[in-house]
Design a protein around this motif. Sequence first.
Motif, PDB file in Angstrom:
ATOM      1  N   LYS A 160      72.802 -28.828 -18.820  1.00  0.00           N
ATOM      2  CA  LYS A 160      72.135 -27.595 -18.399  1.00  0.00           C
ATOM      3  C   LYS A 160      71.137 -27.878 -17.284  1.00  0.00           C
ATOM      4  CE  LYS A 160      69.933 -23.545 -20.276  1.00  0.00           C
ATOM      5  NZ  LYS A 160      69.495 -22.819 -21.447  1.00  0.00           N
ATOM      6  N   TYR A 161      71.171 -27.070 -16.250  1.00  0.00           N
ATOM      7  CA  TYR A 161      70.246 -27.204 -15.117  1.00  0.00           C
ATOM      8  C   TYR A 161      68.875 -26.685 -15.549  1.00  0.00           C
ATOM      9  CZ  TYR A 161      74.262 -27.892 -11.962  1.00  0.00           C
ATOM     10  OH  TYR A 161      75.371 -28.368 -11.327  1.00  0.00           O
ATOM     11  N   LEU A 162      67.908 -27.597 -15.646  1.00  0.00           N
ATOM     12  CA  LEU A 162      66.585 -27.214 -16.121  1.00  0.00           C
ATOM     13  C   LEU A 162      65.449 -27.601 -15.195  1.00  0.00           C
ATOM     14  CD1 LEU A 162      66.897 -28.320 -19.868  1.00  0.00           C
ATOM     15  CD2 LEU A 162      66.959 -25.982 -18.972  1.00  0.00           C
ATOM     16  N   PHE A 163      65.653 -28.565 -14.309  1.00  0.00           N
ATOM     17  CA  PHE A 163      64.533 -29.213 -13.625  1.00  0.00           C
ATOM     18  C   PHE A 163      64.295 -28.768 -12.194  1.00  0.00           C
ATOM     19  CE2 PHE A 163      66.143 -32.713 -16.551  1.00  0.00           C
ATOM     20  CZ  PHE A 163      65.381 -32.273 -17.613  1.00  0.00           C
ATOM     21  N   VAL A 217      70.727 -37.405 -19.465  1.00  0.00           N
ATOM     22  CA  VAL A 217      71.316 -36.118 -19.095  1.00  0.00           C
ATOM     23  C   VAL A 217      70.900 -35.042 -20.092  1.00  0.00           C
ATOM     24  CG1 VAL A 217      73.508 -34.920 -18.631  1.00  0.00           C
ATOM     25  CG2 VAL A 217      73.294 -37.365 -18.115  1.00  0.00           C
ATOM     26  N   THR A 218      70.633 -33.848 -19.590  1.00  0.00           N
ATOM     27  CA  THR A 218      70.279 -32.734 -20.466  1.00  0.00           C
ATOM     28  C   THR A 218      71.458 -32.355 -21.351  1.00  0.00           C
ATOM     29  OG1 THR A 218      70.925 -31.090 -18.822  1.00  0.00           O
ATOM     30  CG2 THR A 218      68.604 -31.752 -18.849  1.00  0.00           C
ATOM     31  N   GLN A 219      71.140 -31.788 -22.500  1.00  0.00           N
ATOM     32  CA  GLN A 219      72.187 -31.320 -23.419  1.00  0.00           C
ATOM     33  C   GLN A 219      73.058 -30.291 -22.708  1.00  0.00           C
ATOM     34  OE1 GLN A 219      72.551 -32.622 -26.427  1.00  0.00           O
ATOM     35  NE2 GLN A 219      74.255 -31.345 -27.043  1.00  0.00           N
ATOM     36  N   ASN A 220      74.352 -30.465 -22.803  1.00  0.00           N
ATOM     37  CA  ASN A 220      75.342 -29.585 -22.169  1.00  0.00           C
ATOM     38  C   ASN A 220      75.187 -29.529 -20.645  1.00  0.00           C
ATOM     39  OD1 ASN A 220      76.443 -28.883 -24.725  1.00  0.00           O
ATOM     40  ND2 ASN A 220      74.800 -27.393 -24.988  1.00  0.00           N
TER      41      ASN A 220
END
Length: 190
Positions: free
Chosen positions: A36-39, A31-34
């Motif tokens: 965060k929607y990145l992908f 899972v991303t840090q916090n």
Amino acid sequence: MDPNISFPQRRNLRFSEFDYSQPGAYFVTIVTQNRKYLFGKIIEGEMILNDIGMMVNKIVEEIPQQYQGVHVEAYVIMPNHVHILFNIADTVSDPPARLLNGPDDGQPQGVDPTKKRLSLPEIVHRIKSLTTHHYIIGVRDKGWTQFRNHLWQRSYYEHIIRNERDHQAIYDYILANPLNWDKDEENKGT
């Protein structure tokens, strides 16, 4: 530093007596840090990868080509996490290899020559390291949004696949994940 100060200890989620390099199937969620929607985004039940998601996708796809005996049976990249079903085979590792062929590919590469195969934590570490390295290059060269401190959460979820029914359930879960995004606990709502 004051020796009387105690810091909270992080709980290790791994089985201390289990050999995570032994042959078998493993399910991992990173899972991303916090969160965060990145992908990318889910649109009508389909994950649409952005440039960052495509970079992560390329790294995950190349893991079996670069590390003999490590197979990716199924995976899905979601807006803020990645699910991967790995199979670690009982084979000797290849000599050091590079992912995303190029002069600026980052660490780590290959396998310690004294080891027979990579362990699950080493595989996850390589994915996190490589994606972080390439993300930093994307920030520099492509204007991607910077992240604070870490791209990924410190740990990850893992599940040892124990039987064929468990394997099939995980496989189906991965494939259906984009369709079930509105019910996913990682979906913070956008």
